[in-house]
Design a protein around this motif. Sequence first.
Motif, mmCIF file in Angstrom:
data_model
loop_
_atom_site.group_PDB
_atom_site.id
_atom_site.type_symbol
_atom_site.label_atom_id
_atom_site.label_comp_id
_atom_site.label_asym_id
_atom_site.label_seq_id
_atom_site.Cartn_x
_atom_site.Cartn_y
_atom_site.Cartn_z
ATOM 1 N N PRO A 76 0.760 -1.059 0.106
ATOM 2 C CA PRO A 76 0.085 -0.099 0.119
ATOM 3 C C PRO A 76 1.000 1.324 0.004
ATOM 4 O O PRO A 76 1.748 1.185 0.704
ATOM 5 C CB PRO A 76 -0.616 -0.306 1.495
ATOM 6 N N SER A 77 0.367 2.170 -0.444
ATOM 7 C CA SER A 77 0.946 3.631 -0.792
ATOM 8 C C SER A 77 1.380 4.144 0.583
ATOM 9 O O SER A 77 2.088 5.059 0.722
ATOM 10 C CB SER A 77 0.379 4.443 -1.619
ATOM 11 N N ASP A 78 0.428 3.863 1.465
ATOM 12 C CA ASP A 78 0.513 4.513 2.703
ATOM 13 C C ASP A 78 0.976 3.502 3.880
ATOM 14 O O ASP A 78 1.297 3.970 5.197
ATOM 15 C CB ASP A 78 -0.700 4.986 3.444
ATOM 16 N N ALA A 79 1.619 2.323 3.547
ATOM 17 C CA ALA A 79 2.473 1.486 4.232
ATOM 18 C C ALA A 79 3.776 2.215 5.020
ATOM 19 O O ALA A 79 4.322 3.238 4.570
ATOM 20 C CB ALA A 79 3.050 0.399 3.417
ATOM 21 N N LYS A 80 4.288 1.742 6.159
ATOM 22 C CA LYS A 80 5.223 2.161 6.845
ATOM 23 C C LYS A 80 6.267 1.279 7.066
ATOM 24 O O LYS A 80 6.040 0.016 7.341
ATOM 25 C CB LYS A 80 4.950 2.709 8.161
ATOM 26 N N ILE A 81 7.705 1.520 7.060
ATOM 27 C CA ILE A 81 8.687 0.512 7.246
ATOM 28 C C ILE A 81 9.379 1.080 8.470
ATOM 29 O O ILE A 81 10.006 2.248 8.452
ATOM 30 C CB ILE A 81 9.536 0.425 6.233
ATOM 31 N N TYR A 82 9.127 0.418 9.648
ATOM 32 C CA TYR A 82 9.949 1.025 10.977
ATOM 33 C C TYR A 82 11.137 0.572 11.072
ATOM 34 O O TYR A 82 11.424 -0.631 10.617
ATOM 35 C CB TYR A 82 8.666 0.618 11.842
ATOM 36 N N VAL A 83 11.980 1.405 11.190
ATOM 37 C CA VAL A 83 13.456 0.930 11.492
ATOM 38 C C VAL A 83 14.020 1.724 12.801
ATOM 39 O O VAL A 83 13.219 2.647 13.276
ATOM 40 C CB VAL A 83 14.419 1.272 10.280
ATOM 41 N N PRO A 84 15.019 1.260 13.108
ATOM 42 C CA PRO A 84 15.647 1.724 14.328
ATOM 43 C C PRO A 84 15.987 3.365 14.339
ATOM 44 O O PRO A 84 16.302 3.703 13.123
ATOM 45 C CB PRO A 84 17.050 1.248 14.660
ATOM 46 N N SER A 85 15.561 4.018 15.199
ATOM 47 C CA SER A 85 15.670 5.549 15.219
ATOM 48 C C SER A 85 16.851 5.931 14.678
ATOM 49 O O SER A 85 17.162 6.769 13.998
ATOM 50 C CB SER A 85 14.962 6.169 16.368
ATOM 51 N N ALA A 86 17.975 5.480 15.232
ATOM 52 C CA ALA A 86 19.242 5.889 14.965
ATOM 53 C C ALA A 86 19.654 5.381 13.322
ATOM 54 O O ALA A 86 20.710 5.961 13.172
ATOM 55 C CB ALA A 86 20.467 5.183 16.030
ATOM 56 N N SER A 87 18.950 4.669 12.801
ATOM 57 C CA SER A 87 19.368 4.303 11.271
ATOM 58 C C SER A 87 18.395 4.668 10.482
ATOM 59 O O SER A 87 18.639 4.278 9.201
ATOM 60 C CB SER A 87 19.132 2.478 11.533
ATOM 61 N N VAL A 88 17.443 5.644 10.592
ATOM 62 C CA VAL A 88 16.579 6.144 9.647
ATOM 63 C C VAL A 88 17.372 6.505 8.547
ATOM 64 O O VAL A 88 17.173 6.424 7.401
ATOM 65 C CB VAL A 88 15.732 7.261 10.300
ATOM 66 N N SER A 89 18.618 7.493 8.651
ATOM 67 C CA SER A 89 19.155 8.173 7.519
ATOM 68 C C SER A 89 20.071 6.989 6.720
ATOM 69 O O SER A 89 20.251 7.276 5.655
ATOM 70 C CB SER A 89 20.000 9.165 7.963
ATOM 71 N N ALA A 90 20.652 6.123 7.609
ATOM 72 C CA ALA A 90 21.132 5.222 6.914
ATOM 73 C C ALA A 90 20.089 4.202 5.781
ATOM 74 O O ALA A 90 20.686 3.840 4.489
ATOM 75 C CB ALA A 90 21.884 4.262 7.643
ATOM 76 N N TYR A 91 19.125 4.066 6.576
ATOM 77 C CA TYR A 91 18.121 3.148 5.637
ATOM 78 C C TYR A 91 17.800 4.237 4.197
ATOM 79 O O TYR A 91 17.619 3.573 3.115
ATOM 80 C CB TYR A 91 16.735 2.877 6.427
ATOM 81 N N LYS A 92 17.459 5.482 4.607
ATOM 82 C CA LYS A 92 16.995 6.096 3.418
ATOM 83 C C LYS A 92 17.921 6.467 2.490
ATOM 84 O O LYS A 92 17.481 6.790 1.191
ATOM 85 C CB LYS A 92 16.413 7.585 4.116
ATOM 86 N N SER A 93 19.047 6.227 2.532
ATOM 87 C CA SER A 93 20.262 6.559 1.633
ATOM 88 C C SER A 93 20.779 5.163 1.003
ATOM 89 O O SER A 93 21.544 5.227 0.110
ATOM 90 C CB SER A 93 21.254 7.442 2.293
#
Length: 115
Positions: free
Chosen positions: A82-99
């Motif tokens: 779904p377009s509104d789905a969320k992928i929850y990752v460790p807070s300290a790792s958000v930028s690592a995941y996004k890049s």
Amino acid sequence: TTIEEMAFYGCKGLTSVTIPSNVTKIGYFAFYNCSGLTSITIPSKVTSIGESAFWYCTELASIYCKPTTPPELSRSVFNGIPSDAKIYVPSASVSAYKSADRWSNYASKIVGYSF
């Protein structure tokens, strides 16, 4: 330690899955077209997720991905969710995941979470 290729392919009765903590690899098409799946928890030891592993999981709204280092993603892993789905990752790792390679395709879905 591996969820084999196509292990749950098309299992429409699955609604929620918590992958065991000793799993390190999710094979290609492992959960492809599990249209009843609404949430999944990926344990911290997972290092790779195979091609199209969650493709066409059309009700998959919540993905809890616990590894602090983004697992290696193959092609089309989360296509068709779904377009509104969320992928929850460790807070300290958000930028690592996004890049990270291929994770960046899902950057708008990635949200920090305290596990």
